[in-house]
Design an enzyme around this catalytic site. Structure first.
Site, PDB file in Angstrom:
ATOM      1  N   LYS A 111      12.318   8.305  12.931  1.00 27.33           N
ATOM      2  CA  LYS A 111      12.853   8.807  11.666  1.00 27.33           C
ATOM      3  C   LYS A 111      14.184   9.535  11.849  1.00 27.33           C
ATOM      4  O   LYS A 111      15.020   9.553  10.934  1.00 27.33           O
ATOM      5  CB  LYS A 111      11.817   9.694  10.988  1.00 27.33           C
ATOM      6  CG  LYS A 111      10.610   8.904  10.476  1.00 27.33           C
ATOM      7  CD  LYS A 111      11.021   7.750   9.560  1.00 27.33           C
ATOM      8  CE  LYS A 111       9.832   6.993   8.990  1.00 27.33           C
ATOM      9  NZ  LYS A 111      10.248   5.904   8.076  1.00 27.33           N
ATOM     10  N   ASN A 141      11.224   0.774   3.147  1.00 30.49           N
ATOM     11  CA  ASN A 141      10.079   1.683   3.202  1.00 30.49           C
ATOM     12  C   ASN A 141       9.075   1.398   4.301  1.00 30.49           C
ATOM     13  O   ASN A 141       8.394   2.312   4.766  1.00 30.49           O
ATOM     14  CB  ASN A 141       9.370   1.623   1.834  1.00 30.49           C
ATOM     15  CG  ASN A 141       7.999   2.251   1.855  1.00 30.49           C
ATOM     16  OD1 ASN A 141       7.853   3.466   1.957  1.00 30.49           O
ATOM     17  ND2 ASN A 141       6.968   1.422   1.775  1.00 30.49           N
ATOM     18  N   VAL A 168       8.362  -7.466   8.498  1.00 28.48           N
ATOM     19  CA  VAL A 168       9.731  -6.941   8.482  1.00 28.48           C
ATOM     20  C   VAL A 168      10.432  -7.064   9.818  1.00 28.48           C
ATOM     21  O   VAL A 168      11.662  -6.965   9.888  1.00 28.48           O
ATOM     22  CB  VAL A 168       9.766  -5.463   8.022  1.00 28.48           C
ATOM     23  CG1 VAL A 168       9.337  -5.326   6.582  1.00 28.48           C
ATOM     24  CG2 VAL A 168       8.951  -4.563   8.951  1.00 28.48           C
ATOM     25  N   SER A 209       0.831  -1.201   0.000  1.00 33.26           N
ATOM     26  CA  SER A 209       0.000   0.000   0.000  1.00 33.26           C
ATOM     27  C   SER A 209       0.864   1.249   0.000  1.00 33.26           C
ATOM     28  O   SER A 209       2.088   1.178   0.154  1.00 33.26           O
ATOM     29  CB  SER A 209      -0.928   0.014   1.231  1.00 33.26           C
ATOM     30  OG  SER A 209      -0.167   0.080   2.425  1.00 33.26           O
ATOM     31  N   GLY A 210       0.215   2.391  -0.187  1.00 32.41           N
ATOM     32  CA  GLY A 210       0.876   3.678  -0.033  1.00 32.41           C
ATOM     33  C   GLY A 210       2.066   3.891  -0.941  1.00 32.41           C
ATOM     34  O   GLY A 210       2.072   3.499  -2.118  1.00 32.41           O
ATOM     35  N   ILE A 211       3.105   4.494  -0.386  1.00 30.07           N
ATOM     36  CA  ILE A 211       4.312   4.809  -1.143  1.00 30.07           C
ATOM     37  C   ILE A 211       4.973   3.537  -1.663  1.00 30.07           C
ATOM     38  O   ILE A 211       5.473   3.493  -2.792  1.00 30.07           O
ATOM     39  CB  ILE A 211       5.292   5.623  -0.266  1.00 30.07           C
ATOM     40  CG1 ILE A 211       4.707   7.014   0.029  1.00 30.07           C
ATOM     41  CG2 ILE A 211       6.651   5.760  -0.944  1.00 30.07           C
ATOM     42  CD1 ILE A 211       5.423   7.761   1.128  1.00 30.07           C
ATOM     43  N   TYR A 220       6.984   8.606  16.032  1.00 30.94           N
ATOM     44  CA  TYR A 220       7.379   8.617  14.621  1.00 30.94           C
ATOM     45  C   TYR A 220       8.648   9.455  14.413  1.00 30.94           C
ATOM     46  O   TYR A 220       9.583   9.022  13.729  1.00 30.94           O
ATOM     47  CB  TYR A 220       6.224   9.179  13.801  1.00 30.94           C
ATOM     48  CG  TYR A 220       6.427   9.147  12.303  1.00 30.94           C
ATOM     49  CD1 TYR A 220       6.344   7.953  11.600  1.00 30.94           C
ATOM     50  CD2 TYR A 220       6.663  10.316  11.583  1.00 30.94           C
ATOM     51  CE1 TYR A 220       6.500   7.922  10.221  1.00 30.94           C
ATOM     52  CE2 TYR A 220       6.828  10.294  10.208  1.00 30.94           C
ATOM     53  CZ  TYR A 220       6.747   9.097   9.537  1.00 30.94           C
ATOM     54  OH  TYR A 220       6.914   9.072   8.170  1.00 30.94           O
ATOM     55  N   ASP A 225      -2.432 -11.412   0.202  1.00 27.43           N
ATOM     56  CA  ASP A 225      -3.414 -11.344  -0.876  1.00 27.43           C
ATOM     57  C   ASP A 225      -3.152 -10.174  -1.810  1.00 27.43           C
ATOM     58  O   ASP A 225      -3.275 -10.299  -3.035  1.00 27.43           O
ATOM     59  CB  ASP A 225      -4.831 -11.272  -0.302  1.00 27.43           C
ATOM     60  CG  ASP A 225      -5.030 -10.099   0.642  1.00 27.43           C
ATOM     61  OD1 ASP A 225      -4.036  -9.632   1.259  1.00 27.43           O
ATOM     62  OD2 ASP A 225      -6.175  -9.626   0.777  1.00 27.43           O
TER      63      ASP A 225
END
Length: 244
Positions: A153, A81, A55, A11-13, A149, A36
């Protein structure tokens, strides 16, 4: 044909980046927990390989990398990612378990992926490759209520620099892309939280997620003697410069 592993590819980026690389003719290994969705992508693209796993699971990740490199022969790039935002609150309202969950995915998970990619790139012939870490504008200037977050990062920026230094002897380049306000499920969720707190709030400007994906492709296609060390790509009018 060049090859790349992309984590968080469902999904997403991550998914947008996988589609861009597949369209560019790369062999793409797709890592995410949603088997899926990965199967749907690999069914639609002959060069896509579904590698469903978490991950944060070292054994499953090792099997995924080993399976992909056995199939395609070598690993030219990793787009590191996979990540999560976590709770949006002041630090005294954040449970320690919630902090641990974000660090586990955003730092430990990215460490596991980078470690496996580095090992493969170091031992393959010809030696070398490229690791691209997904950072964030929060790696530089945080938004309010983002302690989990933002901490994760900032750690990724340190990881990027350390990998860049350690990879020189093995022709392994490492760079970081800091993406701001690409329209994804994560950003839509963040906007929903903002509107829940204040229905009259003005949402921040957005950009098409494919602009971020094409930027990752640009970084991956650099010749071995060149590297994009850090790239910031964001919605033009978002409050990044001067925010705090």
């Amino acid at each position: 044909m060049k090859s790349i592993v992309i984590t968080g590819a469902s999904s997403g980026i991550g998914r947008a980046t996988a589609e861009v690389f597949l369209d560019a003719g790369w062999q793409v290994g797709l890592i995410a927990r949603r088997a899926d969705v990965l199967d749907d992508i690999s069914t639609a693209h002959a060069n896509a390989t579904a590698l469903p796993c978490d991950v944060t699971d070292p054994g499953a990740m090792q099997a995924a990398f080993d399976g992909f490199t056995a199939k395609v022969g070598r690993l030219d790039a990793l787009f590191n990612n996979a990540g999560m935002f976590g709770p949006s609150a002041p630090i005294d309202e954040v449970e320690v378990d919630a902090f641990d969950q974000v660090i586990n995915v955003n730092v430990r998970g990215m460490f596991i992926a980078a470690r496996l990619a580095f090992a493969q790139m170091r031992r393959q012939n010809p030696q070398g490759g490229r690791i691209i870490n997904n950072g964030s504008l929060s790696a530089h200037n945080p938004r309010p209520g983002s302690i989990c977050y933002t901490t994760s990062k900032h750690a990724i920026t340190g990881m990027t620099k350390s990998l860049s230094l350690d990879g020189r002897a093995f022709d392994i380049a490492c760079g970081q892309i800091d993406i701001g306000n690409a329209r994804t499920e994560l950003v839509d969720d963040l906007n929903a939280r903002i509107l829940a707190d204040n229905p009259a709030a003005t949402l921040m400007p957005m950009m098409d997620v494919n602009e971020a994906a094409r930027s990752v492709l640009h970084m991956a296609q650099m010749p071995p003697e060149a590297n994009v060390q850090f790239m910031t790509v964001m919605a033009t009018k978002m409050p990044y410069i001067g925010r705090g």
